[in-house]
Motif scaffolding. Structure first.
Motif, PDB file in Angstrom:
ATOM      1  N   SER A 104      -6.797   4.285  -3.698  1.00 55.97           N
ATOM      2  CA  SER A 104      -7.457   3.203  -3.400  1.00 55.97           C
ATOM      3  C   SER A 104      -8.131   2.479  -4.284  1.00 55.97           C
ATOM      4  O   SER A 104      -8.553   1.308  -4.421  1.00 55.97           O
ATOM      5  N   LEU A 145      -7.492  -3.759  -7.955  1.00 57.46           N
ATOM      6  CA  LEU A 145      -6.116  -3.494  -8.407  1.00 57.46           C
ATOM      7  C   LEU A 145      -5.975  -4.449  -9.647  1.00 57.46           C
ATOM      8  O   LEU A 145      -5.337  -3.950 -10.634  1.00 57.46           O
ATOM      9  N   PHE A 197      -2.199   1.417  -4.458  1.00 60.32           N
ATOM     10  CA  PHE A 197      -3.204   0.647  -3.825  1.00 60.32           C
ATOM     11  C   PHE A 197      -2.641   0.185  -2.436  1.00 60.32           C
ATOM     12  O   PHE A 197      -3.587   0.209  -1.537  1.00 60.32           O
ATOM     13  N   GLU A 198      -1.495  -0.328  -2.194  1.00 60.77           N
ATOM     14  CA  GLU A 198      -1.181  -0.683  -0.901  1.00 60.77           C
ATOM     15  C   GLU A 198      -1.120   0.292   0.004  1.00 60.77           C
ATOM     16  O   GLU A 198      -1.278   0.204   1.215  1.00 60.77           O
ATOM     17  N   LYS A 199      -0.310   1.486  -0.568  1.00 59.26           N
ATOM     18  CA  LYS A 199      -0.354   2.691   0.367  1.00 59.26           C
ATOM     19  C   LYS A 199      -1.894   3.232   0.951  1.00 59.26           C
ATOM     20  O   LYS A 199      -1.943   3.491   2.098  1.00 59.26           O
ATOM     21  N   SER A 200      -2.748   2.881   0.163  1.00 54.92           N
ATOM     22  CA  SER A 200      -4.279   3.552   0.542  1.00 54.92           C
ATOM     23  C   SER A 200      -4.624   2.709   1.614  1.00 54.92           C
ATOM     24  O   SER A 200      -5.304   3.044   2.220  1.00 54.92           O
ATOM     25  N   LYS A 201      -4.097   1.448   2.007  1.00 58.99           N
ATOM     26  CA  LYS A 201      -4.631   0.658   2.961  1.00 58.99           C
ATOM     27  C   LYS A 201      -4.247   1.126   4.608  1.00 58.99           C
ATOM     28  O   LYS A 201      -4.852   0.776   5.361  1.00 58.99           O
ATOM     29  N   ASP A 202      -3.376   2.185   4.520  1.00 57.54           N
ATOM     30  CA  ASP A 202      -2.949   2.887   5.750  1.00 57.54           C
ATOM     31  C   ASP A 202      -3.989   3.772   6.110  1.00 57.54           C
ATOM     32  O   ASP A 202      -4.065   4.342   7.327  1.00 57.54           O
ATOM     33  N   ILE A 253       0.086  -0.560  -8.119  1.00 55.12           N
ATOM     34  CA  ILE A 253       0.320  -1.397  -7.034  1.00 55.12           C
ATOM     35  C   ILE A 253       0.913  -0.662  -5.666  1.00 55.12           C
ATOM     36  O   ILE A 253       0.108  -0.746  -4.769  1.00 55.12           O
ATOM     37  N   VAL A 254       1.957   0.221  -5.995  1.00 59.57           N
ATOM     38  CA  VAL A 254       2.415   1.136  -4.738  1.00 59.57           C
ATOM     39  C   VAL A 254       1.291   1.936  -4.245  1.00 59.57           C
ATOM     40  O   VAL A 254       1.213   1.728  -2.887  1.00 59.57           O
ATOM     41  N   ALA A 312      -6.540   2.233  -7.003  1.00 61.95           N
ATOM     42  CA  ALA A 312      -5.178   1.851  -7.850  1.00 61.95           C
ATOM     43  C   ALA A 312      -4.949   2.798  -9.000  1.00 61.95           C
ATOM     44  O   ALA A 312      -4.507   2.231 -10.106  1.00 61.95           O
ATOM     45  N   SER A 323      -9.380  -5.896  -3.533  1.00 58.28           N
ATOM     46  CA  SER A 323      -8.214  -6.500  -4.111  1.00 58.28           C
ATOM     47  C   SER A 323      -8.631  -6.810  -5.672  1.00 58.28           C
ATOM     48  O   SER A 323      -7.613  -6.580  -6.578  1.00 58.28           O
TER      49      SER A 323
END
Length: 386
Positions: free
Chosen positions: A305, A191, A357-362, A354-355, A307, A188
């Protein structure tokens, strides 16, 4: 149980009795080792040493001769055909990575011999071959039909995309969409640092804006030339510098940079180690992926990942990763210019950071590996129970 891996795209290099390999690619062996004895059917190129030696260990190697040009794809050398047949005969089950003539042949042999087959769909032969001159365009329909016919008949398949390859090469059997990206951690703090970087950046004609692409620089369909052309149209509006990471002969792209008066703004970094790739992502402002053919681009996920706001061509699985506003028509210079103009807004950059970074968690390794292992175990259970 003996498991045969048919991976013609994985290349070994034989020199003075030793085997060598290029970076990466060995995770497959660790992944499948618990299933039993591994047999490997892959391309072996004679007389070319590489930096990294390869320990074959307990695996039995079934070497394929290197097919040097598109013309030979039609012939698919008789010796390779015999080698694949022998490899399947001496194995209990087969995992084939497609597209690959060797994997198609292995599928047919496995069917005839009543042996289970798991297909790993990692790319699109049509998109790849249609960018290899007239010979590639001639062969593309044949190779595409072969993959369509094989995938349609497979009982178990794993695709690296969620939609693209599934739509083009559908299977009537059990299938799953599981990327082959390896992403171990998403921090985190990354980001927060990215948002601070964006906030502190002033976008004008003098401050440097850093773009980057990570891909082989001697393969024209990777599309770096398109970005150079687009940036040449923007050089008086923005001070954009383009960083190219990747192996290969840079002479053609250097010529293009000179032709479009971009010599001082195009920088060739050569092949980078993984840690250096992440350092590059940390320092750039935008990652752009102009490749005209893709499975699911690992470099885009890795940039996400970190960001990094990303732009990409509408090829393969790239549109599955990015917001539609960030996708441009492959090879379309005007569209690339339009997207660069649009993205160079601090509010847009922050939202995309932000978008992404969050998508990379998949794509975290533990998550994907769990899904893959469960699917492979389902495949194994299907024939162990028979």
């Amino acid at each position: 149980m003996k498991i045969l891996l048919v991976m013609s795209a994985f290349r070994l290099f034989s020199y003075e009795g030793n085997l060598y390999k290029r970076a990466g690619g060995t995770l497959h062996f660790y992944r499948y080792a618990p299933l039993g004895q591994l047999n490997l059917c892959c391309t072996v190129i004679e007389g070319v040493p590489e930096k990294e030696t390869f320990n074959i260990g307990d695996m039995k190697l079934f070497p394929l001769k290197h097919i040097k040009n598109a013309k030979n794809l039609l012939k698919f050398s008789r010796s390779n055909y015999k080698m694949v047949k022998e490899a399947v005969e001496k194995s209990d089950a087969v995992i084939g990575y497609v597209p690959s003539s060797a994997a198609y042949a292995a599928f047919n042999f496995a069917k005839k011999q009543g042996k289970p087959y798991l297909a790993m769909a990692i790319g699109c032969p049509w998109d790849v071959l249609t960018h290899h001159g007239w010979k590639g365009k001639l062969i593309a329909p044949i190779q595409t039909l072969k993959m369509k016919k094989m995938m349609k008949k497979t009982d178990f398949s794993i695709y690296v995309t969620q939609k693209f390859l599934q739509k083009r090469y559908p299977s009537k059997g059990l299938s799953a969409g599981i990327s082959n990206v390896i992403l171990h951690d998403v921090n985190s703090n990354i980001l927060s640092q990215r948002l601070e970087k964006i906030t502190s950046t002033t976008i004008n004609s003098s401050n440097e804006i850093k773009l980057a692409t990570c891909a082989a620089i001697n393969v024209k369909y990777k599309g770096q030339e398109d970005v150079i052309k687009a940036l040449s149209k923007l050089q008086y509006k923005y001070n954009i510098h383009y960083y190219l990471a990747g192996n290969g002969d840079a002479s053609y792209l250097m010529l293009m940079a000179k032709k479009y008066n971009m010599t001082n703004r195009v920088h060739f970094l050569g092949g980078l180690k993984q840690e250096d790739v992440y350092n590059l992502f940390k320092n750039i402002d935008i990652y752009i992926h102009p490749s005209k053919t893709e499975g699911l681009p690992r470099s885009v996920v890795e940039a996400m990942s970190m960001a990094v706001p990303c732009l990409g061509a509408n090829a393969g699985g790239t549109p599955e990763l990015l917001p539609k506003e960030c996708v441009f028509k492959k090879g379309n210079i005007s569209d690339i210019i339009k997207k660069i103009n649009w993205i160079l807004d601090t509010r847009v950059l922050s939202d995309l950071a932000i978008v992404n970074f969050e998508k990379s968690k998949d794509f975290l390794f533990e998550k994907l590996e769990k899904e893959r292992n469960e699917f492979i175990q389902t495949w194994v259970n299907s024939f162990n129970c028979n």
